[in-house]
Scaffold this active site. Structure first.
Site, PDB file in Angstrom:
ATOM      1  CE  LYS A  39      -3.972  -2.259   2.086  1.00  0.00           C
ATOM      2  NZ  LYS A  39      -4.994  -2.241   3.151  1.00  0.00           N
ATOM      3  NE  ARG A  58       6.311  -7.612  15.880  1.00  0.00           N
ATOM      4  CZ  ARG A  58       6.934  -8.431  15.036  1.00  0.00           C
ATOM      5  NH1 ARG A  58       7.442  -9.564  15.482  1.00  0.00           N
ATOM      6  NH2 ARG A  58       7.067  -8.126  13.758  1.00  0.00           N
TER       7      ARG A  58
END
Length: 284
Positions: free
Chosen positions: A89, A176
């Site tokens: 994207k 994360r």
């Protein structure tokens, strides 16, 4: 090893295609990796039958690092429009000559259209598709609730602004690596509007809506989130659908979430946006 087309600018990409003979057959498709699981071809072909339009819509595989050359070949041989999914994207954003306001705002493109003059126009319908599914199909009131978006990749980029426009009490982007979440917030100029944190920092916090925007399900994994963020009145939503959504959805059900939803509704809603852009028809 990357193809020579990977280094082209948007202008070079468009100009090279303009020199080639036009293929009269119009093609559409969805490009990503992995992509064989995609239901988009069935959806678009179904709508084509509704409107008596013979639509060629294919699932097109493009491993990371090979988006530009695969997209080039697609548009060379009659391509007119592409839906773009993981992991391309942000790369699709960079090959566009023109961008919609919502694509420019989020820095990612999930919809490409090639105009007759060769111009590539990029849009992002992810946020619109998600919001319509949540608020219209699922009857969920976003105003005043606490939301956690898990994962700071290209999928999350298109969701943040549309969700904020519905005035939640809070919106947290967790990843994360907090640096990745902070980078997105900075690039989208949302540093003062949303909170960013590492996933482990969600411990002892509770959310009304938890959205899994990671790709962990594609590998059969569950994102590493603290268990207590899911309550008995929580809604858990995975942007994936089918088998890829099963790990997170099963986890959320075991933790007692009130509602557990996959991304099928979002897929259909954003597909409807694409169909309308390409064919000037809004499917039911």
């Amino acid at each position: 090893m990357s193809d020579w087309r990977s280094g082209m600018t948007p202008e070079e990409f468009r100009d090279k295609l303009a020199l080639l003979p036009k293929n009269p057959r119009k093609r559409y498709g969805v490009i990503g990796y992995p992509i064989k699981h995609s239901a988009s071809p069935k959806i678009h072909r179904h709508w084509g039958e509704q409107y008596n339009k013979r639509i060629r819509y294919d699932a097109i595989e493009a491993p990371a690092g090979h988006f530009s050359e695969v997209a080039y070949d697609f548009f060379l041989y009659g391509g007119r429009g592409l839906n773009v999914t993981v992991p391309h994207k942000q790369i699709a954003f960079r090959i566009c000559n023109e961008l919609s306001e919502r694509a420019r705002a989020c820095g990612a493109v999930n919809l490409l259209e090639q105009r007759k003059d060769g111009t590539f126009v990029g849009d992002n319908t992810d946020g619109a598709g998600l919001v319509r599914d949540l608020t219209v199909n699922q009857k969920l009131d976003i105003s005043g609730i606490h939301i956690a978006v898990i994962g700071a990749g290209g999928a999350a980029r298109g969701l943040l602004l549309p969700l904020l426009e519905l005035a939640p009490a809070s919106l947290v982007l967790a990843n994360r690596s907090i640096k990745r979440a902070q980078q997105i917030a900075s690039e989208l100029q949302l540093a003062d509007a949303i909170e960013t944190c590492a996933m482990r920092k969600l411990a002892n916090r509770h959310f009304d809506l938890v959205i899994n925007a990671t790709s962990a399900g594609l590998q059969g994994r569950i994102p590493t989130i603290p268990t207590e963020i899911i309550l008995q009145d929580s809604t858990c939503y995975d942007l994936a659908y089918g088998k890829a959504a099963n790990p997170f959805m099963s986890y959320a059900k075991r933790k007692g979430a009130a509602r557990v939803l996959d991304g099928w509704g979002m897929l259909v809603e954003q597909a409807a946006e694409s169909f309308e852009v390409w064919h000037r028809l809004r499917p039911d």
